[in-house]
Design a protein around this motif. Sequence first.
Motif, mmCIF file in Angstrom:
data_model
loop_
_atom_site.group_PDB
_atom_site.id
_atom_site.type_symbol
_atom_site.label_atom_id
_atom_site.label_comp_id
_atom_site.label_asym_id
_atom_site.label_seq_id
_atom_site.Cartn_x
_atom_site.Cartn_y
_atom_site.Cartn_z
ATOM 1 N N PHE A 124 32.907 0.322 6.817
ATOM 2 C CA PHE A 124 33.101 1.571 7.557
ATOM 3 C C PHE A 124 31.753 2.119 7.996
ATOM 4 C CE2 PHE A 124 36.503 1.279 4.342
ATOM 5 C CZ PHE A 124 37.584 1.153 5.197
ATOM 6 N N LEU A 125 31.704 2.622 9.225
ATOM 7 C CA LEU A 125 30.455 3.124 9.772
ATOM 8 C C LEU A 125 30.143 4.533 9.278
ATOM 9 C CD1 LEU A 125 30.730 1.871 13.470
ATOM 10 C CD2 LEU A 125 29.872 0.668 11.446
ATOM 11 N N ASP A 126 31.193 5.344 9.084
ATOM 12 C CA ASP A 126 30.992 6.725 8.660
ATOM 13 C C ASP A 126 32.299 7.270 8.084
ATOM 14 O OD1 ASP A 126 32.587 7.317 10.969
ATOM 15 O OD2 ASP A 126 30.764 7.305 12.189
ATOM 16 N N GLN A 127 32.312 8.554 7.763
ATOM 17 C CA GLN A 127 33.492 9.172 7.173
ATOM 18 C C GLN A 127 34.674 9.169 8.142
ATOM 19 O OE1 GLN A 127 32.752 12.963 5.249
ATOM 20 N NE2 GLN A 127 30.604 12.455 4.921
ATOM 21 N N ASP A 128 34.387 9.453 9.412
ATOM 22 C CA ASP A 128 35.462 9.470 10.403
ATOM 23 C C ASP A 128 36.123 8.096 10.523
ATOM 24 O OD1 ASP A 128 35.086 12.119 10.933
ATOM 25 O OD2 ASP A 128 33.739 11.773 12.635
ATOM 26 N N HIS A 129 35.328 7.059 10.367
ATOM 27 C CA HIS A 129 35.880 5.697 10.447
ATOM 28 C C HIS A 129 36.890 5.461 9.328
ATOM 29 C CE1 HIS A 129 35.003 1.102 10.920
ATOM 30 N NE2 HIS A 129 36.192 1.443 11.379
ATOM 31 N N ILE A 130 36.620 5.997 8.155
ATOM 32 C CA ILE A 130 37.576 5.871 7.047
ATOM 33 C C ILE A 130 38.870 6.587 7.390
ATOM 34 C CG2 ILE A 130 38.019 6.401 4.619
ATOM 35 C CD1 ILE A 130 35.047 6.168 4.092
ATOM 36 N N LEU A 131 38.753 7.801 7.934
ATOM 37 C CA LEU A 131 39.950 8.571 8.300
ATOM 38 C C LEU A 131 40.780 7.849 9.346
ATOM 39 C CD1 LEU A 131 38.327 12.132 8.508
ATOM 40 C CD2 LEU A 131 39.876 11.287 6.730
ATOM 41 N N GLU A 132 40.119 7.202 10.300
ATOM 42 C CA GLU A 132 40.828 6.498 11.364
ATOM 43 C C GLU A 132 41.509 5.224 10.855
ATOM 44 O OE1 GLU A 132 37.716 5.623 14.056
ATOM 45 O OE2 GLU A 132 37.262 7.733 14.514
ATOM 46 N N SER A 133 40.990 4.650 9.785
ATOM 47 C CA SER A 133 41.429 3.317 9.353
ATOM 48 C C SER A 133 42.711 3.321 8.531
ATOM 49 C CB SER A 133 40.314 2.643 8.537
ATOM 50 O OG SER A 133 39.149 2.493 9.323
ATOM 51 N N PHE A 134 43.129 4.493 8.032
ATOM 52 C CA PHE A 134 44.327 4.554 7.200
ATOM 53 C C PHE A 134 45.271 5.625 7.740
ATOM 54 C CE2 PHE A 134 40.793 3.092 4.598
ATOM 55 C CZ PHE A 134 41.302 1.901 4.095
ATOM 56 N N ARG A 136 27.967 -3.174 12.394
ATOM 57 C CA ARG A 136 27.935 -2.154 13.450
ATOM 58 C C ARG A 136 29.254 -2.090 14.215
ATOM 59 N NH1 ARG A 136 21.919 -3.140 16.179
ATOM 60 N NH2 ARG A 136 20.701 -2.775 14.270
ATOM 61 N N VAL A 137 30.227 -2.883 13.784
ATOM 62 C CA VAL A 137 31.518 -2.940 14.476
ATOM 63 C C VAL A 137 32.441 -1.874 13.899
ATOM 64 C CG1 VAL A 137 33.522 -4.362 15.019
ATOM 65 C CG2 VAL A 137 31.243 -5.404 14.893
ATOM 66 N N ARG A 138 33.051 -1.101 14.785
ATOM 67 C CA ARG A 138 34.015 -0.086 14.338
ATOM 68 C C ARG A 138 35.386 -0.747 14.258
ATOM 69 N NH1 ARG A 138 32.545 5.025 14.047
ATOM 70 N NH2 ARG A 138 34.112 6.620 13.580
ATOM 71 N N PHE A 139 35.679 -1.310 13.108
ATOM 72 C CA PHE A 139 36.916 -2.057 12.937
ATOM 73 C C PHE A 139 38.122 -1.155 13.163
ATOM 74 C CE2 PHE A 139 34.059 -4.515 10.016
ATOM 75 C CZ PHE A 139 34.038 -5.677 10.781
ATOM 76 N N THR A 140 39.160 -1.739 13.752
ATOM 77 C CA THR A 140 40.413 -1.015 13.974
ATOM 78 C C THR A 140 41.204 -0.952 12.658
ATOM 79 O OG1 THR A 140 41.673 -2.993 14.541
ATOM 80 C CG2 THR A 140 40.477 -1.891 16.332
ATOM 81 N N PRO A 141 42.211 -0.081 12.573
ATOM 82 C CA PRO A 141 43.035 -0.040 11.358
ATOM 83 C C PRO A 141 43.657 -1.391 11.012
ATOM 84 C CG PRO A 141 43.450 1.911 12.673
ATOM 85 C CD PRO A 141 42.550 1.029 13.502
ATOM 86 N N VAL A 142 44.057 -2.169 12.021
ATOM 87 C CA VAL A 142 44.646 -3.486 11.750
ATOM 88 C C VAL A 142 43.603 -4.415 11.150
ATOM 89 C CG1 VAL A 142 45.724 -5.503 12.798
ATOM 90 C CG2 VAL A 142 46.369 -3.216 13.565
ATOM 91 N N GLN A 143 42.377 -4.379 11.661
ATOM 92 C CA GLN A 143 41.319 -5.231 11.114
ATOM 93 C C GLN A 143 40.941 -4.809 9.697
ATOM 94 O OE1 GLN A 143 38.616 -4.573 14.422
ATOM 95 N NE2 GLN A 143 38.788 -6.715 15.034
#
Length: 201
Positions: free
Chosen positions: A103-113, A171-178
């Motif tokens: 995860f790149l940051d906190q927002d990335h965690i929120l987006e991933s689940f 540096r990749v902002r993985f999608t929730p599926v990834q």
Amino acid sequence: KTPVGDNRVARVLLDPAQYHADLEATAEGTREVYSSLNLIVRRKAKENNFKAILQTIRSLMSSEDTAVPDWLHDLFLGYGDPGAAQYWKLPTALTKIDFRDTFLDQDHILESFPDAEDIDIPEDLVRPFRLEFEKAGTAEPGKRPPERVLASAYTLPNMGPYPECKPRENRVRFTPVQVEAIRSGVNPGLTMVVGPPGTGK
């Protein structure tokens, strides 16, 4: 009761009316049909297969050195529900996972689940991240149970005094599926990642 020895006794239940009719027919000259019988035995479903499958089953089930885990035995041989090997259906599912730099940051965690009941992330948290997953209720039959996600961070050990000593970070902002594929891959179970070229498998 477990059979012992090589001899078996089969008791055949006859229809009394049919037996009486057959005896009358024999008295009138028809061929007698009860001097010999053809016995058809139905085996268990796992044994009722061609020779190659039987040999595979025998070697897998009887070998002490097999590397195939118990939960994969039936699936490997083509029996049972393939979905039963999903990590969240197994009792060995991990409740804590070190995602490092996924995860790149906190927002990335929120987006991933997006399906999580709640995501708890302390303020000013920076990667690398560890996530803890807690059940947040009872699951509907056949569906994944709701869960709560708790995030924490930690400090990596110093790899050296020079900039080149620092390992490269994602540096990749993985999608929730990834992210789900990553989570499934680090858990015990069977993970199959499918997709056309360029989809980030």
